[in-house]
Design a protein around this motif. Structure first.
Motif, PDB file in Angstrom:
ATOM      1  N   GLN A 197       0.837  -1.190   0.000  1.00 40.46           N
ATOM      2  CA  GLN A 197       0.000   0.000   0.000  1.00 40.46           C
ATOM      3  C   GLN A 197       0.876   1.244   0.000  1.00 40.46           C
ATOM      4  OE1 GLN A 197      -2.596   0.222   3.393  1.00 40.46           O
ATOM      5  NE2 GLN A 197      -3.930   1.776   2.476  1.00 40.46           N
ATOM      6  N   ALA A 198       0.601   2.147  -0.937  1.00 43.04           N
ATOM      7  CA  ALA A 198       1.344   3.404  -0.986  1.00 43.04           C
ATOM      8  C   ALA A 198       0.921   4.280   0.182  1.00 43.04           C
ATOM      9  CB  ALA A 198       1.093   4.118  -2.308  1.00 43.04           C
ATOM     10  N   PHE A 199       1.862   5.055   0.692  1.00 42.57           N
ATOM     11  CA  PHE A 199       1.523   5.997   1.749  1.00 42.57           C
ATOM     12  C   PHE A 199       0.627   7.093   1.177  1.00 42.57           C
ATOM     13  CE2 PHE A 199       5.963   4.839   3.376  1.00 42.57           C
ATOM     14  CZ  PHE A 199       5.462   3.778   4.118  1.00 42.57           C
ATOM     15  N   GLY A 200      -0.362   7.495   1.929  1.00 46.93           N
ATOM     16  CA  GLY A 200      -1.246   8.555   1.467  1.00 46.93           C
ATOM     17  C   GLY A 200      -2.708   8.161   1.388  1.00 46.93           C
ATOM     18  N   GLY A 201      -3.054   6.969   1.838  1.00 49.90           N
ATOM     19  CA  GLY A 201      -4.451   6.596   1.918  1.00 49.90           C
ATOM     20  C   GLY A 201      -4.973   5.733   0.793  1.00 49.90           C
ATOM     21  N   GLN A 202      -4.155   5.405  -0.217  1.00 51.68           N
ATOM     22  CA  GLN A 202      -4.623   4.531  -1.284  1.00 51.68           C
ATOM     23  C   GLN A 202      -4.892   3.131  -0.727  1.00 51.68           C
ATOM     24  OE1 GLN A 202      -2.003   6.479  -1.376  1.00 51.68           O
ATOM     25  NE2 GLN A 202      -1.764   7.513  -3.354  1.00 51.68           N
ATOM     26  N   PRO A 203      -5.834   2.415  -1.348  1.00 51.41           N
ATOM     27  CA  PRO A 203      -6.141   1.067  -0.875  1.00 51.41           C
ATOM     28  C   PRO A 203      -4.990   0.110  -1.143  1.00 51.41           C
ATOM     29  CG  PRO A 203      -7.329   1.524  -2.899  1.00 51.41           C
ATOM     30  CD  PRO A 203      -6.693   2.810  -2.482  1.00 51.41           C
ATOM     31  N   PRO A 204      -4.858  -0.958  -0.371  1.00 51.22           N
ATOM     32  CA  PRO A 204      -3.791  -1.934  -0.613  1.00 51.22           C
ATOM     33  C   PRO A 204      -3.993  -2.676  -1.927  1.00 51.22           C
ATOM     34  CG  PRO A 204      -5.287  -2.707   1.102  1.00 51.22           C
ATOM     35  CD  PRO A 204      -5.677  -1.301   0.802  1.00 51.22           C
ATOM     36  N   VAL A 205      -2.889  -3.102  -2.503  1.00 56.30           N
ATOM     37  CA  VAL A 205      -2.887  -3.816  -3.782  1.00 56.30           C
ATOM     38  C   VAL A 205      -2.281  -5.196  -3.553  1.00 56.30           C
ATOM     39  CG1 VAL A 205      -1.983  -3.845  -6.133  1.00 56.30           C
ATOM     40  CG2 VAL A 205      -2.667  -1.672  -5.083  1.00 56.30           C
ATOM     41  N   GLY A 206      -2.948  -6.240  -4.055  1.00 63.40           N
ATOM     42  CA  GLY A 206      -2.391  -7.582  -3.957  1.00 63.40           C
ATOM     43  C   GLY A 206      -1.200  -7.751  -4.890  1.00 63.40           C
ATOM     44  N   VAL A 207      -0.170  -8.420  -4.409  1.00 65.19           N
ATOM     45  CA  VAL A 207       1.017  -8.668  -5.237  1.00 65.19           C
ATOM     46  C   VAL A 207       1.271 -10.177  -5.298  1.00 65.19           C
ATOM     47  CG1 VAL A 207       2.072  -6.452  -4.731  1.00 65.19           C
ATOM     48  CG2 VAL A 207       2.563  -8.397  -3.262  1.00 65.19           C
ATOM     49  N   PRO A 208       1.772 -10.661  -6.432  1.00 67.11           N
ATOM     50  CA  PRO A 208       2.019 -12.095  -6.573  1.00 67.11           C
ATOM     51  C   PRO A 208       3.305 -12.502  -5.854  1.00 67.11           C
ATOM     52  CG  PRO A 208       2.757 -10.968  -8.544  1.00 67.11           C
ATOM     53  CD  PRO A 208       2.128  -9.916  -7.671  1.00 67.11           C
ATOM     54  N   ALA A 209       3.531 -13.791  -5.771  1.00 70.04           N
ATOM     55  CA  ALA A 209       4.843 -14.276  -5.319  1.00 70.04           C
ATOM     56  C   ALA A 209       5.889 -13.785  -6.305  1.00 70.04           C
ATOM     57  CB  ALA A 209       4.837 -15.795  -5.244  1.00 70.04           C
ATOM     58  N   MET A 210       6.997 -13.270  -5.790  1.00 71.22           N
ATOM     59  CA  MET A 210       8.010 -12.662  -6.653  1.00 71.22           C
ATOM     60  C   MET A 210       9.397 -13.221  -6.368  1.00 71.22           C
ATOM     61  SD  MET A 210       6.809  -8.638  -6.811  1.00 71.22           S
ATOM     62  CE  MET A 210       6.642  -8.465  -5.039  1.00 71.22           C
ATOM     63  N   ALA A 211      10.284 -13.020  -7.338  1.00 66.93           N
ATOM     64  CA  ALA A 211      11.678 -13.442  -7.210  1.00 66.93           C
ATOM     65  C   ALA A 211      12.568 -12.271  -7.606  1.00 66.93           C
ATOM     66  CB  ALA A 211      11.968 -14.642  -8.098  1.00 66.93           C
TER      67      ALA A 211
END
Length: 244
Positions: A168-182
């Motif tokens: 989630q970006a600072f500033g009140g934006q909603p959280p975003v789902g992220v995939p498994a990453m490498a």
């Protein structure tokens, strides 16, 4: 010709080699005693006087400091390794919720070297170390063979794997789902090549770039990366250039 008693006594003295051995042993043990005394004085220096981390407690020999509200770093000085590598060497651990890391650190004026760092960490630790403009809730497996910042041989080698999570970006934006990453960092002559992608899809990177030996860091967030990680990039992607 008359004999010279003093000369004969010098030539015929049988205890001269023994005296020389005694003197050498005395010098060696005296030097060891002075070195131990100086090390003991150095070891009692309060950590907050020399640590770059705020709120450090303990001593230079064995101390700790908070990285954030949840994670804490602890170090134990390695004096023999410090002497051999001409710097302040220590065994380092980081502990916290979902965080358990161990590795080695070497500090010299203007340079930090980390090696053999491995274990697990959470997204809060990532935020404490690199201060991004967003916060992530995810779990990571870290295997960092080497990271050198400062000096004339900057670079890195290692890998990071993360489970699916959210950011989630600072500033009140909603959280975003992220995939498994490498995240893979491969050291080549003069350049550490960086690739961040969804796990198992290295040929469709989210971020690519490199860190050269002079500390110049270049990162490119691809269009795929901007779509998957909108909290970290402008739409369509972006280029980042900085100096460490």
């Amino acid at each position: 010709m008359a004999a010279d008693p003093e000369r004969d006594a010098y030539l015929d003295s049988s205890d001269a080699p023994e005296r020389r051995r005694f003197n050498r042993r005395t010098l060696i043990f005296t030097g060891m005693g002075v070195a131990i005394y100086l090390l003991s004085l150095l070891a009692t220096i309060p950590a907050q006087l020399v640590s770059p981390l705020p709120d450090a407690t303990g001593t230079i020999w064995h101390g700790s400091a908070p990285l954030d509200a949840a994670n804490r770093i602890e170090w134990r000085w390695a004096p023999l390794r410090s002497i051999a590598r001409f710097g302040f060497a220590a065994d380092v651990t980081a502990e916290g919720p979902e965080t358990s890391l161990a590795g080695r650190a070497l500090l010299r004026p203007g340079r930090v070297l980390l090696d053999n760092v491995s274990g697990t960490a959470n997204g809060a630790l990532l935020g404490a170390l690199i201060r991004p403009s967003f916060a992530c809730t995810l779990r990571m497996q870290i295997d960092l063979e080497r990271l050198s910042i400062g000096g004339d041989d900057q670079g890195a080698e290692g890998r990071l794997r993360s489970d699916p999570g959210s950011c989630q970006a600072f500033g009140g934006q909603p959280p975003v789902g992220v995939p498994a990453m490498a995240l893979d960092i491969r050291q080549t002559p003069g350049l550490a090549v960086i690739n961040l992608a969804a796990l198992g899809q290295p040929r469709t990177p989210f971020v690519v770039g490199g860190l050269d030996k002079d500390g110049k860091l270049q990162l490119i967030v691809t269009a795929e990366g901007a779509a998957a990680l909108p909290f970290a990039s402008t739409p369509g992607g972006m280029k980042i250039e900085t100096e460490l």
